[in-house]
Design a protein around this motif. Sequence first.
Motif, PDB file in Angstrom:
ATOM      1  N   UNK A   1       0.847  -1.184   0.000  1.00 36.71           N
ATOM      2  CA  UNK A   1       0.000   0.000   0.000  1.00 36.71           C
ATOM      3  C   UNK A   1       0.885   1.237   0.000  1.00 36.71           C
ATOM      4  N   UNK A   2       0.448   2.258  -0.737  1.00 34.21           N
ATOM      5  CA  UNK A   2       1.234   3.486  -0.778  1.00 34.21           C
ATOM      6  C   UNK A   2       0.741   4.475   0.279  1.00 34.21           C
ATOM      7  N   UNK A   3       1.419   5.636   0.334  1.00 28.20           N
ATOM      8  CA  UNK A   3       1.128   6.624   1.374  1.00 28.20           C
ATOM      9  C   UNK A   3      -0.277   7.190   1.267  1.00 28.20           C
ATOM     10  N   UNK A   4      -0.903   7.034   0.095  1.00 27.12           N
ATOM     11  CA  UNK A   4      -2.258   7.535  -0.099  1.00 27.12           C
ATOM     12  C   UNK A   4      -3.313   6.442   0.055  1.00 27.12           C
ATOM     13  N   UNK A   5      -2.868   5.245   0.480  1.00 29.20           N
ATOM     14  CA  UNK A   5      -3.808   4.184   0.770  1.00 29.20           C
ATOM     15  C   UNK A   5      -4.151   3.269  -0.389  1.00 29.20           C
ATOM     16  N   UNK A   6      -3.541   3.469  -1.548  1.00 30.70           N
ATOM     17  CA  UNK A   6      -3.843   2.627  -2.713  1.00 30.70           C
ATOM     18  C   UNK A   6      -3.122   1.293  -2.592  1.00 30.70           C
ATOM     19  N   UNK A   7      -3.829   0.221  -2.976  1.00 26.09           N
ATOM     20  CA  UNK A   7      -3.298  -1.141  -2.891  1.00 26.09           C
ATOM     21  C   UNK A   7      -2.735  -1.576  -4.242  1.00 26.09           C
ATOM     22  N   UNK A   8      -1.617  -2.341  -4.182  1.00 22.64           N
ATOM     23  CA  UNK A   8      -0.978  -2.851  -5.400  1.00 22.64           C
ATOM     24  C   UNK A   8      -0.636  -4.330  -5.210  1.00 22.64           C
ATOM     25  N   UNK A   9      -0.729  -5.086  -6.288  1.00 22.52           N
ATOM     26  CA  UNK A   9      -0.200  -6.444  -6.314  1.00 22.52           C
ATOM     27  C   UNK A   9       1.243  -6.350  -6.788  1.00 22.52           C
ATOM     28  N   UNK A  10       2.166  -6.739  -5.938  1.00 18.71           N
ATOM     29  CA  UNK A  10       3.594  -6.592  -6.230  1.00 18.71           C
ATOM     30  C   UNK A  10       4.084  -7.792  -7.035  1.00 18.71           C
ATOM     31  N   UNK A  11       4.190  -7.596  -8.337  1.00 17.90           N
ATOM     32  CA  UNK A  11       4.664  -8.661  -9.229  1.00 17.90           C
ATOM     33  C   UNK A  11       6.131  -8.495  -9.579  1.00 17.90           C
ATOM     34  N   UNK A  12       6.835  -7.622  -8.853  1.00 25.72           N
ATOM     35  CA  UNK A  12       8.271  -7.444  -9.050  1.00 25.72           C
ATOM     36  C   UNK A  12       9.066  -7.917  -7.836  1.00 25.72           C
ATOM     37  N   UNK A  13       8.435  -7.906  -6.669  1.00 29.78           N
ATOM     38  CA  UNK A  13       9.065  -8.455  -5.471  1.00 29.78           C
ATOM     39  C   UNK A  13      10.389  -7.808  -5.117  1.00 29.78           C
ATOM     40  N   UNK A  14      10.460  -6.466  -5.260  1.00 27.45           N
ATOM     41  CA  UNK A  14      11.729  -5.803  -4.969  1.00 27.45           C
ATOM     42  C   UNK A  14      12.826  -6.232  -5.931  1.00 27.45           C
ATOM     43  N   UNK A  15      12.454  -6.579  -7.154  1.00 30.76           N
ATOM     44  CA  UNK A  15      13.309  -7.178  -8.183  1.00 30.76           C
ATOM     45  C   UNK A  15      13.869  -8.510  -7.669  1.00 30.76           C
ATOM     46  N   UNK A  16      12.958  -9.447  -7.494  1.00 30.87           N
ATOM     47  CA  UNK A  16      13.283 -10.836  -7.132  1.00 30.87           C
ATOM     48  C   UNK A  16      13.862 -10.976  -5.724  1.00 30.87           C
ATOM     49  N   UNK A  17      13.639 -10.001  -4.864  1.00 28.77           N
ATOM     50  CA  UNK A  17      14.187 -10.026  -3.501  1.00 28.77           C
ATOM     51  C   UNK A  17      13.213 -10.644  -2.504  1.00 28.77           C
ATOM     52  N   UNK A  18      11.961 -10.205  -2.527  1.00 29.70           N
ATOM     53  CA  UNK A  18      11.004 -10.603  -1.493  1.00 29.70           C
ATOM     54  C   UNK A  18      10.443 -11.989  -1.804  1.00 29.70           C
ATOM     55  N   UNK A  19      11.248 -12.997  -1.530  1.00 33.60           N
ATOM     56  CA  UNK A  19      10.902 -14.364  -1.906  1.00 33.60           C
ATOM     57  C   UNK A  19       9.601 -14.829  -1.272  1.00 33.60           C
ATOM     58  N   UNK A  20       9.293 -14.327  -0.088  1.00 27.33           N
ATOM     59  CA  UNK A  20       8.066 -14.716   0.618  1.00 27.33           C
ATOM     60  C   UNK A  20       7.125 -13.530   0.791  1.00 27.33           C
ATOM     61  N   UNK A  21       7.283 -12.543  -0.071  1.00 28.77           N
ATOM     62  CA  UNK A  21       6.438 -11.366   0.003  1.00 28.77           C
ATOM     63  C   UNK A  21       6.857 -10.442   1.128  1.00 28.77           C
ATOM     64  N   UNK A  22       5.929  -9.642   1.564  1.00 25.47           N
ATOM     65  CA  UNK A  22       6.198  -8.610   2.561  1.00 25.47           C
ATOM     66  C   UNK A  22       5.705  -9.047   3.932  1.00 25.47           C
ATOM     67  N   UNK A  23       6.508  -8.747   4.952  1.00 26.33           N
ATOM     68  CA  UNK A  23       6.119  -8.959   6.360  1.00 26.33           C
ATOM     69  C   UNK A  23       5.688 -10.391   6.622  1.00 26.33           C
ATOM     70  N   UNK A  24       6.445 -11.347   6.092  1.00 27.86           N
ATOM     71  CA  UNK A  24       6.098 -12.750   6.363  1.00 27.86           C
ATOM     72  C   UNK A  24       6.219 -12.988   7.866  1.00 27.86           C
ATOM     73  N   UNK A  25       5.186 -13.512   8.500  1.00 24.31           N
ATOM     74  CA  UNK A  25       5.180 -13.567   9.976  1.00 24.31           C
ATOM     75  C   UNK A  25       6.315 -14.392  10.571  1.00 24.31           C
ATOM     76  N   UNK A  26       6.676 -15.512   9.945  1.00 27.05           N
ATOM     77  CA  UNK A  26       7.751 -16.318  10.523  1.00 27.05           C
ATOM     78  C   UNK A  26       9.099 -15.630  10.353  1.00 27.05           C
ATOM     79  N   UNK A  27       9.352 -15.093   9.170  1.00 24.26           N
ATOM     80  CA  UNK A  27      10.634 -14.433   8.929  1.00 24.26           C
ATOM     81  C   UNK A  27      10.779 -13.208   9.831  1.00 24.26           C
ATOM     82  N   UNK A  28       9.737 -12.415   9.941  1.00 19.99           N
ATOM     83  CA  UNK A  28       9.842 -11.224  10.788  1.00 19.99           C
ATOM     84  C   UNK A  28       9.999 -11.592  12.260  1.00 19.99           C
TER      85      UNK A  28
END
Length: 442
Positions: A63-90
């Motif tokens: 989500x951006x600063x204005x509240x808009x939602x996005x489906x992240x199909x770039x994953x930080x350029x292949x970085x976020x292997x488990x997406x964002x804020x994965x509960x076990x990893x965090x």
Amino acid sequence: MTEEHPAGTPAAPSTTDLSNANAAAVTGTGTGEQWLARYKDSLMGVFGSPQRVLVRGAGALVWDADGKEYLDLLGGIAVNALGHAHPFVTSVIASQLSTLGHVSNFFTSPTQIALAEKLLELSQAPAGSKVFFANSGTEANEAAFKLARGHGGKERPTILALEGGFHGRTMGALAMTAKAAYREPFEPMPAGVRHIAFNDINALRDAMDSSVAALVIEPIQGEAGVRPLSAEYLQAARELTREHGALLIMDEVQTGIGRTGSWFAGIESGITPDAMTLAKGLGGGFPIGAIITFGEGPSTVLSAGQHGTTFGGNPVATAAALATLHVLESQNVLENVRTVSTIFAEGLGKVDGVTDVRAFGLLVGFDLAEDIAAGVVAAALDAGFIINAPRPNTIRLAPPLNLTAEQARSFLDALPALIATATAAHHAAATAATETTTEKSS
């Protein structure tokens, strides 16, 4: 009532303990326009103007600063292997950070040792193989550059790399990167690197001689539009480097750690390199890089004091990587990669305006009939999808490896309209340019 903490451990500061400006940064308050104005005033412009200000993520959504939602199909350029804020990893990162965050490399930690052992296991490395940890892909490739230099010495100064390759932006990695526009502003580069034709076995054979210390290749070139080396080329690379006593160094910064549906794309092709570099997905979003050397020969090239890093292999980064690998294994994520890859490959092949599809797990490239990739990226962002255009007619996807089939299909359903929007804008711009030229000439 105040929260209890272990003896000697202070309570974490709340945002009320920060300045108003910094508290806003932690909480993500403020509009995108406000943050972008502050960005322009305070950060170097090496990335251009950011497309959005992102403040929160969960899984494949941000989500951006204005509240808009996005489906992240770039994953930080292949970085976020488990997406964002994965509960076990965090949770693992928080637990490790609360126990031991950083030590110098005069010492080690259990997480550093355990991660090295795990990478050697996953890569099926032979006895005598070793691991060196860095902070990023470019740092891992800097280590590879020095490994090649150390192996070759003054008698074998040449490092071969491929046209279209991208290995990083620090000076050694940049010298191996083919794109002249990246290198030329900072020349002279470190000497000895020669770029040869991509996927051309004859060119490789002609280039190999007694001066070559190493050949550095990506099994799939991501920045060039998701271009794979053929199995025949990889086999020839292994045979020719071995014949000439040169190292084969595989850059798997983007393709490694399950990205292609197997742990490592090159090894899956049946090729065991002399060294392999990793980063991006390894930490699940936390910065870490690594180089694995295979066998005793490559593993003894660099001796004590010849290379190092302050932050590389720190307890938190290595804990994050161990947690990421655990989830990838225990939840059978690589099978999901293969399943969703098939959905993308089949779906993209049915979209009008798509001329070629290259899907290797969840590293996906597809070409468009016209040079409208930038327009498709812009239209996708407006529609709530984050994608990337590495070339004028190519789109790249590198989403989280746990992307769902439903999420993949939502993009496929939207894509025809995105292409239509970009095509119309492209034609309108071309018509306007023609009219302007006509007016000036009349």
